[in-house]
Design an enzyme around this catalytic site. Structure first.
Site, PDB file in Angstrom:
ATOM      1  N   THR A 193       0.873  -1.171   0.000  1.00  0.00           N
ATOM      2  CA  THR A 193       0.000   0.000   0.000  1.00  0.00           C
ATOM      3  C   THR A 193       0.909   1.219   0.000  1.00  0.00           C
ATOM      4  OG1 THR A 193      -1.766  -1.136   1.167  1.00  0.00           O
ATOM      5  CG2 THR A 193      -1.778   1.272   1.240  1.00  0.00           C
ATOM      6  N   LYS A 230      -7.197   1.457  -2.919  1.00  0.00           N
ATOM      7  CA  LYS A 230      -6.810   1.032  -1.568  1.00  0.00           C
ATOM      8  C   LYS A 230      -7.016   2.157  -0.566  1.00  0.00           C
ATOM      9  CE  LYS A 230      -5.296  -1.607   1.700  1.00  0.00           C
ATOM     10  NZ  LYS A 230      -3.975  -2.241   1.765  1.00  0.00           N
ATOM     11  N   LYS A 245       0.669   4.995   8.337  1.00  0.00           N
ATOM     12  CA  LYS A 245       1.264   5.334   7.036  1.00  0.00           C
ATOM     13  C   LYS A 245       0.198   5.432   5.962  1.00  0.00           C
ATOM     14  CE  LYS A 245       2.471   2.022   4.567  1.00  0.00           C
ATOM     15  NZ  LYS A 245       1.931   1.135   3.522  1.00  0.00           N
TER      16      LYS A 245
END
Length: 289
Positions: free
Chosen positions: A96, A171, A239
């Site tokens: 990701t 995502k 993150k």
């Protein structure tokens, strides 16, 4: 069978590479800590000393690393994949990462006659272990169709989303939905406990109704057992939320639920829980009561 290179054999990557080996693919692996690949090596994976070695030996290279800075180093660094991959190779980033970085990598790879796909996944450690990941793919559609048999060894819900960066943007949608949803799951369990209810009985009533979600069914039972081992690390979720917030701001989109979740998770990390699973948010909210 295509020779596959796999870079990053952590919680999810190890299972994903293992499925490819079981399907009969020769698999070369590299990870910064060799011990993390020991189980794969014991079952016949071939060790590589660097991404450069992976690039020179493999037809398809999959990366599953930690942060965008790691992705950039692996792909665009002097000893990286794009500099050393064989012409015609396929490079698939399943980390990701940043949609903008995915686009930059794709453009650079095209100049070298290489094809890249950004293909982040959802499903956590369970999905990886059971080969039931959701895989969101951006990049060249012809390449996606050619590599679909490889994706199908790791996941069951595999959807082509569009041009380079589209997988990562998808995502981000996934992570935004999870972020606010996890707050709700934790609050519901804490409310049940505070009200003197049996949380396990409460789950039986709510998990199959309108409140039902993957997080509720899979993470609430772990919370109740006090099992906060990572299916997905808190530090990595922070993150992801940072990437999503930055992308949303670039598009002029307000995401208050995401901003609140990021704040709570950062406070959770400050409590020493950065290496716990994302469902450890329960601890942060319980700490308030």
């Amino acid at each position: 069978m295509k020779t596959i290179g796999f870079i990053g054999t952590g919680v999810m990557g190890k299972s994903m590479a293992g499925h490819l080996m079981k399907a009969g693919h020769p698999v070369h692996v590299y990870t910064r800590t060799k011990e993390k690949a020991s189980e794969l090596l014991d079952h016949g994976a071939i060790w590589a000393d660097s991404p450069k070695d992976i690039a020179q030996d493999c037809d398809v290279i999959i990366t599953m690393v930690g942060y965008p800075k790691d992705v950039e180093e692996v792909y665009l660094g002097t000893d990286g994949l794009i500099e050393h991959a064989k012409e015609g190779s396929y490079l698939i980033d399943m980390t990701t990462s940043s949609p903008q970085l995915a686009q930059k990598i794709a453009n650079t790879a095209t100049e070298k006659n290489l094809t890249t796909l950004d293909a982040p996944v959802s499903g956590g450690d369970v999905g990886a272990r059971e080969a039931k990941l959701s895989i969101m793919v951006g990049g060249d559609e012809t390449a996606f169709n050619e590599l679909l048999p490889i994706f199908s060894k790791m996941g069951t819900n595999i959807v082509y989303q569009g041009k380079a960066g589209s997988g990562q943007h998808t995502k981000m949608c996934n992570q935004i939905a999870i972020a606010a949803g996890m707050i709700g799951v934790c609050e519901a369990i804490l409310y049940a406990e505070k009200a003197g209810l049996n949380p396990e009985t409460v789950l039986k009533s709510i998990e199959s109704g309108a409140a039902g979600s993957w997080s509720l069914s899979n993470y609430a039972p772990r919370m109740l057992k006090g099992d906060f081992a990572p299916g997905f690390y808190v530090k990595h979720f922070i993150k992801d939320m940072t990437i999503a917030l930055n992308s949303a701001e670039e598009m002029g989109l307000m995401t208050p639920g995401l901003a609140l979740a990021k704040k709570l998770y950062e406070e959770l990390a400050e409590m020493g829980e950065e290496n716990s699973g994302t469902h450890a948010l329960y601890k942060r909210l319980a700490h308030q009561i």
